[in-house]
Scaffold this motif. Structure first.
Motif, PDB file in Angstrom:
ATOM      1  N   ASP A  62       0.822  -1.210   0.000  1.00 55.80           N
ATOM      2  CA  ASP A  62       0.000   0.000   0.000  1.00 55.80           C
ATOM      3  C   ASP A  62       0.858   1.263   0.000  1.00 55.80           C
ATOM      4  N   ALA A  63       2.008   1.209   0.673  1.00 53.20           N
ATOM      5  CA  ALA A  63       2.892   2.383   0.743  1.00 53.20           C
ATOM      6  C   ALA A  63       3.326   2.822  -0.650  1.00 53.20           C
ATOM      7  N   VAL A  64       3.594   1.868  -1.526  1.00 52.62           N
ATOM      8  CA  VAL A  64       4.010   2.198  -2.886  1.00 52.62           C
ATOM      9  C   VAL A  64       2.888   2.934  -3.603  1.00 52.62           C
ATOM     10  N   TYR A  65       1.688   2.418  -3.507  1.00 53.33           N
ATOM     11  CA  TYR A  65       0.552   3.022  -4.205  1.00 53.33           C
ATOM     12  C   TYR A  65       0.127   4.340  -3.555  1.00 53.33           C
ATOM     13  N   LYS A  66       0.344   4.495  -2.268  1.00 48.35           N
ATOM     14  CA  LYS A  66      -0.035   5.726  -1.564  1.00 48.35           C
ATOM     15  C   LYS A  66       0.874   6.891  -1.949  1.00 48.35           C
ATOM     16  N   HIS A  67       2.162   6.606  -2.156  1.00 46.15           N
ATOM     17  CA  HIS A  67       3.124   7.684  -2.361  1.00 46.15           C
ATOM     18  C   HIS A  67       3.631   7.833  -3.789  1.00 46.15           C
ATOM     19  N   ALA A  68       3.219   6.969  -4.668  1.00 40.70           N
ATOM     20  CA  ALA A  68       3.668   7.065  -6.062  1.00 40.70           C
ATOM     21  C   ALA A  68       3.090   8.329  -6.701  1.00 40.70           C
ATOM     22  N   THR A  69       3.903   8.963  -7.518  1.00 36.25           N
ATOM     23  CA  THR A  69       3.414  10.136  -8.245  1.00 36.25           C
ATOM     24  C   THR A  69       3.272   9.779  -9.720  1.00 36.25           C
ATOM     25  N   MET A  70       2.381  10.476 -10.358  1.00 32.77           N
ATOM     26  CA  MET A  70       2.154  10.259 -11.784  1.00 32.77           C
ATOM     27  C   MET A  70       2.404  11.528 -12.569  1.00 32.77           C
ATOM     28  N   SER A  71       3.065  12.472 -11.947  1.00 34.86           N
ATOM     29  CA  SER A  71       3.256  13.778 -12.575  1.00 34.86           C
ATOM     30  C   SER A  71       4.155  13.719 -13.802  1.00 34.86           C
ATOM     31  N   TYR A  72       4.924  12.641 -13.968  1.00 39.38           N
ATOM     32  CA  TYR A  72       5.764  12.534 -15.154  1.00 39.38           C
ATOM     33  C   TYR A  72       4.933  12.235 -16.399  1.00 39.38           C
ATOM     34  N   ARG A  92      -5.966   1.459  -7.733  1.00 41.21           N
ATOM     35  CA  ARG A  92      -5.357   1.041  -6.467  1.00 41.21           C
ATOM     36  C   ARG A  92      -4.792   2.251  -5.726  1.00 41.21           C
ATOM     37  N   CYS A  93      -4.187   3.181  -6.460  1.00 46.03           N
ATOM     38  CA  CYS A  93      -3.660   4.396  -5.838  1.00 46.03           C
ATOM     39  C   CYS A  93      -4.780   5.214  -5.190  1.00 46.03           C
ATOM     40  N   VAL A  94      -5.902   5.343  -5.888  1.00 42.94           N
ATOM     41  CA  VAL A  94      -7.045   6.076  -5.343  1.00 42.94           C
ATOM     42  C   VAL A  94      -7.556   5.370  -4.090  1.00 42.94           C
ATOM     43  N   GLU A  95      -7.617   4.059  -4.151  1.00 40.74           N
ATOM     44  CA  GLU A  95      -8.119   3.250  -3.036  1.00 40.74           C
ATOM     45  C   GLU A  95      -7.326   3.487  -1.751  1.00 40.74           C
ATOM     46  N   VAL A  96      -6.008   3.645  -1.857  1.00 38.70           N
ATOM     47  CA  VAL A  96      -5.183   3.843  -0.663  1.00 38.70           C
ATOM     48  C   VAL A  96      -4.983   5.323  -0.317  1.00 38.70           C
ATOM     49  N   GLY A  97      -5.610   6.235  -1.081  1.00 39.61           N
ATOM     50  CA  GLY A  97      -5.588   7.651  -0.743  1.00 39.61           C
ATOM     51  C   GLY A  97      -4.471   8.465  -1.366  1.00 39.61           C
ATOM     52  N   ASN A  98      -3.952   8.052  -2.501  1.00 43.45           N
ATOM     53  CA  ASN A  98      -2.909   8.786  -3.205  1.00 43.45           C
ATOM     54  C   ASN A  98      -3.528  10.043  -3.827  1.00 43.45           C
TER      55      ASN A  98
END
Length: 193
Positions: A62-72, A92-98
């Protein structure tokens, strides 16, 4: 005789247990590495996950999906090319609150699928969690894409908060880039037909 003594020797299986070098580092370090990988490229994260079980476990936390950025990836990219693994990644990112993913999901819901209420809900959520670009987009949509006078006023108030925070210029630059990227993506789409 030399040949016969070799035949008389029994084959002995030697079992040597090797410690996997990947297990020498704690999982938290591998997860931190996976966050950095995911912040640079979704594709590289998928490649990391496919490498081995250790990487799959670390890169699926979950930590990976929570903190991953997609700004690139250009924001407009999510309007046209959102299917398969990228869609599952975003969900999955939305699910964990990214927050970065919530902005992109709200953008897609509002602009691509026309789900204004769902899109505004997601953009407002990202904005309240500190994403200034989401607040800017929310304010712009409220001011220019709504007929309700109260919503327009709320958009003006949101824009004033962004102006006071001195983030207005960076937000407007960000969205100029979004629209430029959208034009490029549309031209690529029409050129490939």
């Amino acid at each position: 005789m030399a040949g016969s003594s070799q035949k008389d020797r029994k084959k002995v299986g030697v079992f040597v247990q090797h410690e996997c070098p990947l297990n020498l580092l704690p999982r938290e370090i591998w997860s931190s590495i996976a966050v950095m990988v995911a912040s640079n490229s979704i594709e590289d994260l998928f490649n990391m996950q496919a490498t081995c079980k250790e990487f799959l476990g670390a890169a699926s936390s979950d930590a990976v999906y929570k903190h991953a950025t997609m700004s690139y990836k250009p924001l407009a990219h999510f309007l046209l090319h959102l299917d398969g693994p990228e869609r599952r990644f975003l969900d999955r990112c939305v699910e964990v609150g990214n927050v970065d993913a919530i902005l992109r999901h709200g953008f897609v819901e509002y602009l691509r699928f026309g789900r204004r209420d769902k899109g505004m809900e997601l953009l407002a959520r990202a904005s309240t969690e500190g994403n200034v670009e989401a607040g800017y987009l929310c304010a712009m949509l409220l001011m220019f894409d709504h007929e309700d006078e109260e919503e327009v006023k709320r958009g003006v108030q949101m824009m004033e908060v962004i102006r006071i925070s001195r983030k207005l210029e960076s937000c407007s630059k960000f969205f100029r880039g979004v629209f430029n990227d959208a034009i490029v993506l549309l031209l690529e789409m029409f050129a490939s037909e």
